[in-house]
Design an enzyme around this catalytic site. Structure first.
Site, PDB file in Angstrom:
ATOM      1  N   THR A  35       0.827  -1.211   0.000  1.00 31.56           N
ATOM      2  CA  THR A  35       0.000   0.000   0.000  1.00 31.56           C
ATOM      3  C   THR A  35       0.858   1.256   0.000  1.00 31.56           C
ATOM      4  OG1 THR A  35      -1.425   1.306   1.482  1.00 31.56           O
ATOM      5  CG2 THR A  35      -0.148  -0.417   2.510  1.00 31.56           C
ATOM      6  N   ASP A  36       0.299   2.346  -0.519  1.00 36.81           N
ATOM      7  CA  ASP A  36       1.021   3.630  -0.466  1.00 36.81           C
ATOM      8  C   ASP A  36       1.151   4.138   0.972  1.00 36.81           C
ATOM      9  OD1 ASP A  36      -1.628   4.371  -0.019  1.00 36.81           O
ATOM     10  OD2 ASP A  36      -1.648   6.006  -1.482  1.00 36.81           O
ATOM     11  N   GLU A  37       0.373   3.546   1.896  1.00 31.87           N
ATOM     12  CA  GLU A  37       0.426   4.025   3.285  1.00 31.87           C
ATOM     13  C   GLU A  37       1.783   3.763   3.932  1.00 31.87           C
ATOM     14  OE1 GLU A  37      -3.012   3.470   5.763  1.00 31.87           O
ATOM     15  OE2 GLU A  37      -4.294   3.139   4.026  1.00 31.87           O
ATOM     16  N   TYR A  67      -1.315  -0.468  11.274  1.00 34.86           N
ATOM     17  CA  TYR A  67      -1.584  -1.140   9.986  1.00 34.86           C
ATOM     18  C   TYR A  67      -0.455  -0.860   8.990  1.00 34.86           C
ATOM     19  CZ  TYR A  67      -3.228  -1.527   5.169  1.00 34.86           C
ATOM     20  OH  TYR A  67      -3.300  -1.813   3.826  1.00 34.86           O
ATOM     21  N   LYS A  96       2.511  -3.308   7.281  1.00 28.55           N
ATOM     22  CA  LYS A  96       2.710  -3.480   5.828  1.00 28.55           C
ATOM     23  C   LYS A  96       4.131  -3.079   5.439  1.00 28.55           C
ATOM     24  CE  LYS A  96      -0.025  -4.523   3.140  1.00 28.55           C
ATOM     25  NZ  LYS A  96      -0.443  -5.872   2.637  1.00 28.55           N
TER      26      LYS A  96
HETATM   27  N1  LIG Z   1      -8.215  -1.486   0.285  1.00 22.79           N
HETATM   28  C1  LIG Z   1      -7.293  -0.665  -0.193  1.00 22.79           C
HETATM   29  O1  LIG Z   1      -7.602   0.471  -0.560  1.00 22.79           O
HETATM   30  C2  LIG Z   1      -5.864  -1.128  -0.356  1.00 22.79           C
HETATM   31  C3  LIG Z   1      -4.947  -0.277  -0.998  1.00 22.79           C
HETATM   32  C4  LIG Z   1      -3.638  -0.735  -1.198  1.00 22.79           C
HETATM   33  C5  LIG Z   1      -3.257  -1.994  -0.769  1.00 22.79           C
HETATM   34  N2  LIG Z   1      -4.172  -2.778  -0.126  1.00 22.79           N
HETATM   35  C6  LIG Z   1      -3.726  -4.131   0.291  1.00 22.79           C
HETATM   36  O2  LIG Z   1      -4.428  -5.054  -0.518  1.00 22.79           O
HETATM   37  C7  LIG Z   1      -4.682  -6.260   0.208  1.00 22.79           C
HETATM   38  C8  LIG Z   1      -6.156  -6.587   0.205  1.00 22.79           C
HETATM   39  O3  LIG Z   1      -6.866  -5.479   0.784  1.00 22.79           O
HETATM   40  P1  LIG Z   1      -8.460  -5.522   0.901  1.00 22.79           P
HETATM   41  O4  LIG Z   1      -8.915  -4.122   1.071  1.00 22.79           O
HETATM   42  O5  LIG Z   1      -9.017  -6.333  -0.180  1.00 22.79           O
HETATM   43  O6  LIG Z   1      -8.609  -6.280   2.290  1.00 22.79           O
HETATM   44  P2  LIG Z   1      -9.879  -7.006   2.927  1.00 22.79           P
HETATM   45  O7  LIG Z   1      -9.805  -6.701   4.386  1.00 22.79           O
HETATM   46  O8  LIG Z   1     -11.110  -6.697   2.167  1.00 22.79           O
HETATM   47  O9  LIG Z   1      -9.572  -8.571   2.695  1.00 22.79           O
HETATM   48  C9  LIG Z   1      -8.581  -9.256   3.380  1.00 22.79           C
HETATM   49  C10 LIG Z   1      -8.799 -10.746   3.163  1.00 22.79           C
HETATM   50  O10 LIG Z   1      -7.717 -11.453   3.789  1.00 22.79           O
HETATM   51  C11 LIG Z   1      -8.249 -12.527   4.543  1.00 22.79           C
HETATM   52  N3  LIG Z   1      -7.335 -12.783   5.671  1.00 22.79           N
HETATM   53  C12 LIG Z   1      -7.073 -11.977   6.708  1.00 22.79           C
HETATM   54  N4  LIG Z   1      -6.200 -12.553   7.547  1.00 22.79           N
HETATM   55  C13 LIG Z   1      -5.892 -13.765   7.002  1.00 22.79           C
HETATM   56  C14 LIG Z   1      -5.030 -14.828   7.385  1.00 22.79           C
HETATM   57  N5  LIG Z   1      -4.302 -14.745   8.513  1.00 22.79           N
HETATM   58  N6  LIG Z   1      -4.947 -15.907   6.587  1.00 22.79           N
HETATM   59  C15 LIG Z   1      -5.680 -15.996   5.439  1.00 22.79           C
HETATM   60  N7  LIG Z   1      -6.515 -15.029   5.044  1.00 22.79           N
HETATM   61  C16 LIG Z   1      -6.625 -13.912   5.805  1.00 22.79           C
HETATM   62  C17 LIG Z   1      -9.616 -12.067   5.006  1.00 22.79           C
HETATM   63  O11 LIG Z   1     -10.456 -13.162   5.346  1.00 22.79           O
HETATM   64  C18 LIG Z   1     -10.089 -11.294   3.788  1.00 22.79           C
HETATM   65  O12 LIG Z   1     -10.745 -12.152   2.879  1.00 22.79           O
HETATM   66  C19 LIG Z   1      -4.113  -6.021   1.612  1.00 22.79           C
HETATM   67  O13 LIG Z   1      -2.840  -6.607   1.677  1.00 22.79           O
HETATM   68  C20 LIG Z   1      -4.023  -4.510   1.725  1.00 22.79           C
HETATM   69  O14 LIG Z   1      -2.997  -4.123   2.594  1.00 22.79           O
HETATM   70  C21 LIG Z   1      -5.458  -2.384   0.091  1.00 22.79           C
END
Ligand SMILES: NC(=O)c1ccc[n+]([C@@H]2O[C@H](COP(=O)([O-])OP(=O)(O)OC[C@H]3O[C@@H](n4cnc5c(N)ncnc54)[C@H](O)[C@@H]3O)[C@@H](O)[C@H]2O)c1
Length: 337
Positions: free
Chosen positions: A126-128, A154, A158
């Site tokens: 993430t950009d964070e 968080y 990351k």
């Molecule tokens: N949402 C955003 O805007 C954003 C932006 C940049 C990067 N990201 C990154 O993208 C990825 C997905 O983000 P998201 O928003 O879809 O998240 P989300 O919270 O919607 O989904 C996370 C998923 O991971 C699963 N999970 C959590 N812990 C687990 C574990 N220990 N073992 C197996 N599965 C597990 C959960 O059940 C869920 O299905 C993350 O790594 C996040 O850091 C998100």
């Protein structure tokens, strides 16, 4: 032909990724490993659950024995780690699980990737991890070489994972890539994050909580564009490299809320300013010139088009949100098993 492990596939971004990839690459086999935490929703996989080239495994990325067995049985070519605890507010109230899943989980997946010699380990970041930028310097942007300067448990978890991924490349020669993306929006986003919260509350004429003054700026990218970027990195990216992905669509939180209210024809009187989040990052601004130039990645959405489509999706899928509100979504996996 590739055998691909996608972790966290029942979550927001990875479920959209799987919808896209399972359809686009019928000769690849996809295995989704997801613990189905509160943020995991088996219903998100409905469009692909019966496809021949897709398989779901319920399990935790920190469960070493389960992960080892899965790698041994499946012989993956690629591992793409989306699984994470992803909600900043939860990381403030309970940091511990963020370190376990986001850092230890990453380490376990990389250890198994080494042991079973995967061709690529991709970390979705993430950009964070870059921290934040001042509101009055729109000229400043994060590049891939900006030092990591995370603010919340968080983003720190990351950032810790990213450093570990880079160390596995340098120390062990694990063939890694990392993508760092800005704020995603689109279908299937858990209604704890800004855009689905605003849409679902506005549809019910409920008050919409906005942190502080609502002046914090985020760069918004449609989840589809994030995912086509990851697809390009997997197929054409250079091992060992980090790629930023962004929407070139910076908006204040208040602008986002007002855009949604206007489209739904709802009153701005629904906006309810609440006490700001501790350590709330002011602005994220991302420079994604590298992937645009090196891999010819292009966005297909601008924010105006993407947000309208997204509002329409939540409006037309209110049962998807109701299932989450009632807790029914957590039963689907066991009912279908
Ligand atoms: N949402 C955003 O805007 C954003 C932006 C940049 C990067 N990201 C990154 O993208 C990825 C997905 O983000 P998201 O928003 O879809 O998240 P989300 O919270 O919607 O989904 C996370 C998923 O991971 C699963 N999970 C959590 N812990 C687990 C574990 N220990 N073992 C197996 N599965 C597990 C959960 O059940 C869920 O299905 C993350 O790594 C996040 O850091 C998100």
């Amino acid at each position: 032909m590739k055998k691909v492990l996608v972790t966290g596939g029942a979550g927001f971004i990875a479920s959209n990724f799987l919808h896209y990839m399972v359809d686009k690459y019928p000769n690849y086999n996809f295995v989704c490993l997801d613990a189905l935490t509160y943020a995991g929703n088996y219903n998100n996989l409905e469009p692909i659950i019966d496809k021949d080239n897709f398989k779901f495994v319920k399990g935790d990325i920190t469960d070493i024995r389960l992960v080892d067995k899965l790698f041994k049985e499946e012989n993956f070519n690629w591992v793409i780690n989306f699984a994470a605890e992803s909600h900043v507010d939860n990381s403030i109230s309970n940091p511990s699980i963020f370190l376990t899943t986001n850092i230890i989980g990453t380490q376990i997946l990389m250890d198994k990737s080494r042991k079973y010699e995967v061709e690529r380990y991709h970390q979705v970041s993430t950009d964070e991890v870059y921290g934040d930028l001042p509101l009055d310097r729109p000229d400043l942007l994060f590049t891939e070489t900006t030092p990591l300067h995370a603010s919340s448990p968080y983003s720190s978890s990351k950032a810790g994972a990213d450093l570990l991924v880079e160390s596995y490349y340098r120390t062990f020669g694990l063939p890694i890539t990392i993508s760092r993306c800005s704020n995603n929006y689109g279908p299937y986003q858990f209604p704890e994050k800004l855009i689905p919260v605003v849409i679902s509350k506005a549809l019910k004429d409920e008050l919409i909580p906005v942190y502080g003054t609502g002046k914090n700026i985020r760069d918004w990218i449609h989840v589809y564009d994030h995912n086509i970027g990851i697809d390009m990195i997997l197929h054409h990216g250079k091992v060992g490299e980090i790629y930023n992905l962004g929407g070139r669509s910076e908006r204040t939180n208040l602008e986002v809320v007002k855009t949604i209210l206007k489209y739904l024809n709802k009153s701005e009187a629904l906006i309810n300013y609440v006490t700001d989040r501790p350590g709330h990052d002011l602005r994220y601004g991302i420079d994604c010139t590298k992937i645009e130039n090196e891999l010819s990645w292009l966005r297909t959405y601008n924010f105006d088009k993407g947000i309208k489509e997204t509002i329409d999706w939540y409006t037309n899928n209110q049962n998807w949100i109701e299932d989450i509100e009632t807790g029914n979504y957590q039963k689907t996996y066991y009912q279908r098993k």
